[in-house]
Write a protein that holds these residues in place. Structure first.
Motif, short mmCIF file in Angstrom:
data_model
loop_
_atom_site.label_atom_id
_atom_site.label_comp_id
_atom_site.label_asym_id
_atom_site.label_seq_id
_atom_site.Cartn_x
_atom_site.Cartn_y
_atom_site.Cartn_z
N ARG A 267 5.98 12.08 -29.71
CA ARG A 267 5.38 12.74 -28.55
C ARG A 267 5.21 11.74 -27.39
O ARG A 267 5.41 12.09 -26.24
CB ARG A 267 4.03 13.34 -28.92
CG ARG A 267 3.40 14.14 -27.76
CD ARG A 267 2.14 14.84 -28.18
NE ARG A 267 1.52 15.54 -27.06
CZ ARG A 267 1.84 16.75 -26.64
NH1 ARG A 267 2.81 17.42 -27.26
NH2 ARG A 267 1.22 17.31 -25.61
N ALA A 268 4.84 10.51 -27.72
CA ALA A 268 4.68 9.49 -26.68
C ALA A 268 6.00 9.24 -25.97
O ALA A 268 6.06 9.16 -24.73
CB ALA A 268 4.13 8.20 -27.28
N ARG A 269 7.09 9.11 -26.73
CA ARG A 269 8.40 8.89 -26.11
C ARG A 269 8.78 10.07 -25.22
O ARG A 269 9.27 9.88 -24.09
CB ARG A 269 9.47 8.70 -27.19
CG ARG A 269 9.34 7.42 -27.98
CD ARG A 269 10.55 7.21 -28.87
NE ARG A 269 10.87 8.40 -29.65
CZ ARG A 269 11.89 8.48 -30.49
NH1 ARG A 269 12.72 7.46 -30.65
NH2 ARG A 269 12.11 9.58 -31.17
N ALA A 270 8.57 11.29 -25.71
CA ALA A 270 8.92 12.48 -24.92
C ALA A 270 8.08 12.56 -23.66
O ALA A 270 8.59 12.91 -22.58
CB ALA A 270 8.74 13.73 -25.77
N THR A 271 6.81 12.23 -23.75
CA THR A 271 5.92 12.30 -22.59
C THR A 271 6.37 11.35 -21.49
O THR A 271 6.47 11.73 -20.31
CB THR A 271 4.48 11.97 -23.01
OG1 THR A 271 4.05 12.89 -24.02
CG2 THR A 271 3.54 12.05 -21.82
N LEU A 272 6.63 10.11 -21.86
CA LEU A 272 7.04 9.12 -20.85
C LEU A 272 8.44 9.42 -20.32
O LEU A 272 8.72 9.19 -19.14
CB LEU A 272 6.97 7.72 -21.44
CG LEU A 272 5.62 7.00 -21.34
CD1 LEU A 272 5.29 6.70 -19.88
CD2 LEU A 272 4.48 7.80 -21.96
N ALA A 273 9.32 9.95 -21.17
CA ALA A 273 10.66 10.33 -20.70
C ALA A 273 10.58 11.46 -19.69
O ALA A 273 11.31 11.47 -18.68
CB ALA A 273 11.53 10.74 -21.89
#
Length: 355
Positions: A267-273
């Motif tokens: 989720r963190a990767r998707a949020t920042l992407a």
């Protein structure tokens, strides 16, 4: 410098390294100083960026972190500070544009490891960083809040792109954008010190390993903000992206329990992407539909937009949430691919590497 070290210091003739709007950078010999040569950075116009750069270098030096050049001295009135000179060396960009695939891939992985060490060792040091930054003329607001506000305040720029290609915002897009902005403003367990502009040209390879230069956009924010370099920004083979991601995650996990949880990491990767992809559409106007320009050496604006959309789509596929924003960007990507045919970008060093 003489005042900082308590003894006379004589500077030699300066060698101009860079003269840009953000800073003028020179190298000079320092007779009588603790190091033989120093880097002087003068920021006549960009006060906030200059002071963020100063604070980042001083903070890391105070913490004893050998991540970038050591901070030596500074003068706010002169808008000038002095750093240790790391000497000449190749950058990560030099490696990627060279002919040695092993040097390029090894350099990226070493950078991901160094970044993970930076993030792990500055977890929980928000107060220590704030003491350094606020001792200088304070910035108007925290950098992470600034990033979050920009994302929301310029939502209209994304809507103009949608209108320009006859696409529509999916239901829930605005609410998802608000969720992304809240995470930028309050990263929770991922809050750490970040470089803020991690790019291949800002990574220097020294005899002691990679070091990071230029902290003009540094501050306490989400750890994966720096990881965007390999996750989203750079066109890289999927295998190399995965290796850099795993290296960063393992290194960060030593001090960040949230990084050990697959669902939270995804989720963190998707949020920042999502944040970075929307940002790119906020930075580049729809005139790109009519005229393609260079975004970075060898990479056009259209290629950059399509690459960001593709990487964002791939990272969203591994995480839950953001259905409105995800559908909106998928629609935008589909419309743009109908219009544009862009050849894939491959770094020179990776062309014969088998990736």
């Amino acid at each position: 410098m003489s005042a900082a070290w308590g003894r006379p210091v004589l500077l030699g003739a300066p060698e101009l390294l860079k003269a840009e709007s953000r800073a003028v950078v020179v190298r000079a010999q320092a007779r009588g100083g603790p190091v033989p040569t120093v880097i002087l950075k003068h920021f006549p116009d960009e006060l906030v960026c200059g002071l963020d750069d100063w604070a980042g270098a001083e903070f890391l030096t105070r913490q004893g972190l050998d991540v970038g050049p050591r901070f030596l001295a500074g003068d706010v009135a002169a808008r000038l500070f002095v750093l240790e000179d790391l000497g000449p060396g190749r950058s990560l960009e030099d490696a990627l544009r060279g002919e040695d695939a092993r040097a390029a891939t090894g350099g990226l992985i070493a950078t991901a490891r160094l970044t993970g060490q930076l993030h792990a060792r500055t977890m929980g040091l928000k107060s220590e960083y704030d003491l350094v930054r606020q001792a200088l003329p304070p910035r108007p607001q925290r950098v992470r809040v600034e990033n979050a506000r920009y994302l929301l305040e310029h939502e209209g720029r994304l809507l103009r792109w949608l209108a320009a290609v006859d696409a529509e915002a999916a239901p829930g897009m605005h609410e998802d954008l608000e969720t992304v902005a809240r995470t930028l403003a309050d990263p929770g367990p991922f809050l750490t010190f970040t470089h803020g502009d991690l790019a291949p040209g800002n990574v220097l390879f020294t005899p002691n390993g990679p070091r990071v230069l230029d902290f003009e956009y540094a501050g306490m924010r989400h750890a994966l903000y720096d990881a965007l370099m390999w996750l989203v920004t750079l066109p890289l083979p999927d295998e190399l992206v995965s290796r850099a991601d795993i290296t960063h995650r393992i290194t960060l996990s030593s001090q960040c329990e949230a990084a050990q949880v697959d669902s939270q990491w995804a989720r963190a990767r998707a949020t920042l992407a999502l944040a970075r992809t929307v940002n790119l559409f906020q930075w580049l106007p729809p005139r790109v539909l009519e005229e393609d320009r260079e975004w970075a050496p060898g990479l056009s604006e259209r290629a950059a937009l399509l690459h960001h959309l593709a990487r964002c789509h791939a990272l969203l596929a591994t995480a839950d949430g953001f259905p409105g924003l995800a559908r909106t960007l998928e629609s935008l990507e589909s419309r743009l691919r109908e219009r544009w045919t862009v050849p894939p970008f491959v770094w020179p060093a990776l062309r014969q590497s088998g990736f």
